[in-house]
Design a protein around this motif. Structure first.
Motif, short mmCIF file in Angstrom:
data_model
loop_
_atom_site.label_atom_id
_atom_site.label_comp_id
_atom_site.label_asym_id
_atom_site.label_seq_id
_atom_site.Cartn_x
_atom_site.Cartn_y
_atom_site.Cartn_z
N ARG A 96 0.78 -1.22 0.05
CA ARG A 96 0.02 -0.07 0.04
C ARG A 96 0.84 1.20 -0.23
NH1 ARG A 96 -4.93 -1.56 4.15
NH2 ARG A 96 -6.48 -1.89 2.53
N ALA A 97 2.16 1.24 0.56
CA ALA A 97 2.91 2.43 0.85
C ALA A 97 3.58 2.64 -0.66
CB ALA A 97 3.94 2.18 1.84
N ILE A 98 3.82 1.35 -1.29
CA ILE A 98 4.78 1.38 -2.65
C ILE A 98 3.56 2.20 -3.43
CG2 ILE A 98 5.75 0.00 -4.54
CD1 ILE A 98 7.61 0.59 -2.05
N LEU A 99 2.43 1.78 -3.49
CA LEU A 99 1.49 2.35 -4.45
C LEU A 99 0.95 3.59 -3.90
CD1 LEU A 99 -0.34 -1.03 -5.28
CD2 LEU A 99 1.26 0.13 -6.71
N ASP A 100 1.80 4.54 -4.06
CA ASP A 100 1.41 5.78 -3.65
C ASP A 100 0.13 6.39 -3.85
OD1 ASP A 100 3.58 6.26 -2.18
OD2 ASP A 100 4.69 7.20 -3.72
N PHE A 101 -0.64 6.70 -2.83
CA PHE A 101 -1.96 7.43 -3.31
C PHE A 101 -2.01 8.54 -4.05
CE2 PHE A 101 -6.55 8.51 -2.21
CZ PHE A 101 -7.10 7.45 -2.15
N GLU A 102 -0.97 9.27 -3.61
CA GLU A 102 -0.71 10.93 -4.31
C GLU A 102 -0.71 10.53 -5.84
OE1 GLU A 102 1.02 11.19 0.01
OE2 GLU A 102 0.84 9.50 -1.91
N ASP A 103 -0.21 9.45 -6.26
CA ASP A 103 0.04 9.05 -7.57
C ASP A 103 -1.21 8.72 -8.41
OD1 ASP A 103 2.64 9.43 -7.46
OD2 ASP A 103 3.22 7.23 -7.43
N ILE A 104 -2.36 8.64 -7.70
CA ILE A 104 -3.73 8.07 -8.24
C ILE A 104 -4.20 9.39 -9.54
CG2 ILE A 104 -6.10 7.91 -8.12
CD1 ILE A 104 -4.23 5.42 -7.09
N PRO A 105 -4.23 10.30 -9.18
CA PRO A 105 -4.55 11.54 -10.19
C PRO A 105 -3.63 11.41 -11.58
CG PRO A 105 -4.49 12.64 -8.49
CD PRO A 105 -4.02 11.37 -8.09
N ALA A 106 -2.26 11.00 -11.45
CA ALA A 106 -1.35 11.05 -12.50
C ALA A 106 -1.55 9.58 -13.09
CB ALA A 106 0.23 11.02 -11.92
N ILE A 107 -2.04 8.64 -12.37
CA ILE A 107 -2.23 7.31 -12.97
C ILE A 107 -3.41 7.39 -14.00
CG2 ILE A 107 -3.35 4.92 -12.51
CD1 ILE A 107 -1.24 4.92 -10.17
N ARG A 108 -4.65 8.26 -13.41
CA ARG A 108 -5.68 8.37 -14.26
C ARG A 108 -5.47 9.20 -15.44
NH1 ARG A 108 -11.78 9.02 -12.31
NH2 ARG A 108 -12.78 8.69 -14.52
N THR A 109 -4.51 10.22 -15.38
CA THR A 109 -4.09 10.82 -16.50
C THR A 109 -3.38 9.88 -17.76
OG1 THR A 109 -4.02 12.82 -15.59
CG2 THR A 109 -2.63 12.52 -17.57
N PHE A 110 -2.65 8.95 -17.03
CA PHE A 110 -1.86 8.05 -17.91
C PHE A 110 -2.74 7.20 -18.60
CE2 PHE A 110 -0.22 3.62 -18.39
CZ PHE A 110 0.71 3.93 -19.11
N VAL A 111 -3.62 6.59 -17.85
CA VAL A 111 -4.74 5.69 -18.46
C VAL A 111 -5.68 6.37 -19.54
CG1 VAL A 111 -6.74 4.29 -17.95
CG2 VAL A 111 -5.07 4.33 -16.17
N ALA A 112 -6.06 7.49 -19.26
CA ALA A 112 -6.84 8.36 -20.40
C ALA A 112 -5.96 8.35 -21.61
CB ALA A 112 -7.25 9.66 -19.64
N SER A 113 -4.67 8.70 -21.27
CA SER A 113 -3.85 9.13 -22.62
C SER A 113 -3.32 7.75 -23.19
CB SER A 113 -2.30 9.70 -22.26
OG SER A 113 -1.48 9.76 -23.09
N LYS A 114 -3.41 6.51 -22.59
CA LYS A 114 -3.04 5.52 -23.12
C LYS A 114 -4.09 4.96 -24.02
CE LYS A 114 0.26 3.64 -23.63
NZ LYS A 114 1.07 3.26 -24.46
N ALA A 115 -5.43 4.88 -23.42
CA ALA A 115 -6.53 4.45 -23.99
C ALA A 115 -7.12 5.36 -25.24
CB ALA A 115 -7.81 4.39 -22.88
N ALA A 116 -7.00 6.76 -25.02
CA ALA A 116 -7.20 7.44 -26.38
C ALA A 116 -6.12 7.16 -27.52
CB ALA A 116 -7.15 8.98 -26.00
N GLU A 117 -4.88 6.99 -27.03
CA GLU A 117 -3.82 6.71 -28.18
C GLU A 117 -4.40 5.25 -28.77
OE1 GLU A 117 0.43 4.94 -27.96
OE2 GLU A 117 0.17 6.15 -26.38
N LEU A 118 -4.61 4.30 -28.05
CA LEU A 118 -4.96 2.91 -28.62
C LEU A 118 -6.20 2.98 -29.41
CD1 LEU A 118 -4.20 0.56 -25.62
CD2 LEU A 118 -3.07 0.83 -27.62
#
Length: 413
Positions: A96-118
């Protein structure tokens, strides 16, 4: 016309579980409604089903009584195959500590970008399981979690067979498979391949750390923690937990995305509203449509547990039922999420319902480690798909198995 329970009672005992399993997969809502009303605890030799919210919640919260013992033959001493042990306490905390909660917005941005690209590169048609719903979490595993220099198809295979064997090939599932032993063999072979790769990956990361070239990805951070000696977390445990990141991320995400989209497509009015929210970049509204769709059609309709001592479900209720030690119990959470005691107007589709009293990511000690990531990755893949113009789809093809394997899409490019 006979009710479900009248048909059940008239069926020979040896055939009842097969009959019930068919209803659970093919007509769950009507079947569960009858069970919640007339027989909330359904006892069979193979399994006992609990269908009301309170009983589902008790099973998942009472890990001291209802254990994950059935995970152990599949997952060994991985922490998720243990209940309230020192290993589970320590390693779930580390992850849980390794999967930083603070990274969640950036992960959503990454997922959006990758899905849109595909989707943009697909030219107006796609086999969406391999091309999108598995491809996006695979990209997250490679580019965010740090699984470098490996064919995504191999990552997918390793995740797939572990998920299939652990969650869909238990002893009570034997009636669904022509050859359960083959599934076990596939999982074991995939696991050996995965371990070889992970040993090489860890060796490369260790070398980079010694040269001062370490990154911030979870694999590197786990190695830094292990080498510090600050906690009991040797290289074997690093490899086991890195494997868990892959196994937990791909297939469950794909399954949930497909179920949510397929359900919304079956409801044109709600689909149009969800699409308007996606086009308007109203993420909260999209999330509401997605998770309400998953309430109707969850990736996991139940969680299985083993009764470790004689127990009682429905205590104090008219249907109070003794559950003997050794019983395999299914907390039928798909039914529990339609219990009017826990959910107002449960049979209505309400995108503003929120996530209270829902079981999308489990409950209790074994709540999904990746809950925060799944909470944004699943609806964001759906959101990007909803933006497609004039999307038409075929039928979801499960190829006779429990998870989506293929789904053909076309849209106006």
């Amino acid at each position: 016309m006979a009710s479900y329970l009248q048909t059940y009672d008239a069926t020979p005992a040896a055939e009842r579980w097969r009959l019930v399993r068919g209803w659970m997969h093919n007509e769950p809502w009507a079947f569960y409604a009858e069970l919640r009303k007339d027989r909330p605890i359904l006892v069979m030799p193979e399994v006992t089903l609990a269908t009301r919210f309170d009983d589902c919640a008790e099973i998942l919260r009472r890990h001291d009584v209802f254990s994950v013992a059935l995970y152990k033959p599949k997952q060994g001493d991985y922490f998720m195959a243990q209940d309230d042990t020192a290993v589970h306490w320590r390693e779930k905390s580390i992850m849980r500590a390794i999967l930083d909660f603070e990274d969640i917005p950036a992960i959503r941005t990454f997922v959006a970008s990758k899905a849109a690209e595909l989707l943009a590169s697909a030219g107006g048609s796609m086999e969406a399981v391999a091309g999108l719903t598995r491809a996006v979490p695979l990209a997250l595993v490679q580019e965010w979690f740090g699984f470098e220099h490996v064919d995504p198809a191999k990552l997918c295979k390793w995740s797939y067979w572990s998920q299939i064997d652990t969650f869909w090939n238990q002893p009570f599932d034997a009636i669904a498979w022509s050859d359960p032993a083959k599934v076990i063999a596939e999982r074991e072979a995939a696991g050996k391949e995965m371990v070889v790769y992970l040993i090489e990956l860890v060796a490369i990361r260790e070398g980079k750390l010694k040269l001062g070239l370490g990154g911030h990805d979870p694999v590197t951070r786990l190695l830094e923690l292990s080498s510090s000696g600050a906690v009991k977390f040797d290289l074997r445990r690093v490899i086991e937990n890195v494997a868990g990141l892959l196994i937990g991320a791909v297939e469950t995400t794909s399954h949930a995305v497909v179920n949510a989209l397929d359900f919304l497509i079956s409801r044109p009015d709600d689909l149009a509203k969800a699409r308007a929210a996606a086009l308007g970049e109203n993420t909260a509204a999209v999330d509401g449509y997605v998770f309400e769709a998953i309430r109707f059609r969850p990736a996991f309709p139940y969680f299985f547990r083993t009764c470790e001592e004689d127990a009682v479900l429905g205590r104090g209720e008219a249907y109070e039922t003794a559950v003997p030690k050794g019983t395999t119990v299914l907390a039928v959470t798909q039914s529990g999420m339609f219990d009017p005691k826990a959910m107002s107007h449960p049979d209505e589709f309400d995108a503003g319902r929120g996530l209270g009293n829902q079981f999308h990511f489990g409950l209790g000690l074994h709540e999904c480690l990746g809950r925060a990531i799944g909470r944004v990755m699943i609806p964001e893949i759906v959101a990007q798909s909803l933006r497609l113009s004039e999307l038409t789809v075929g039928s979801v093809d499960r190829k006779g198995g429990p998870v989506p394997e293929s789904w053909d899409w076309r849209w106006k490019n």
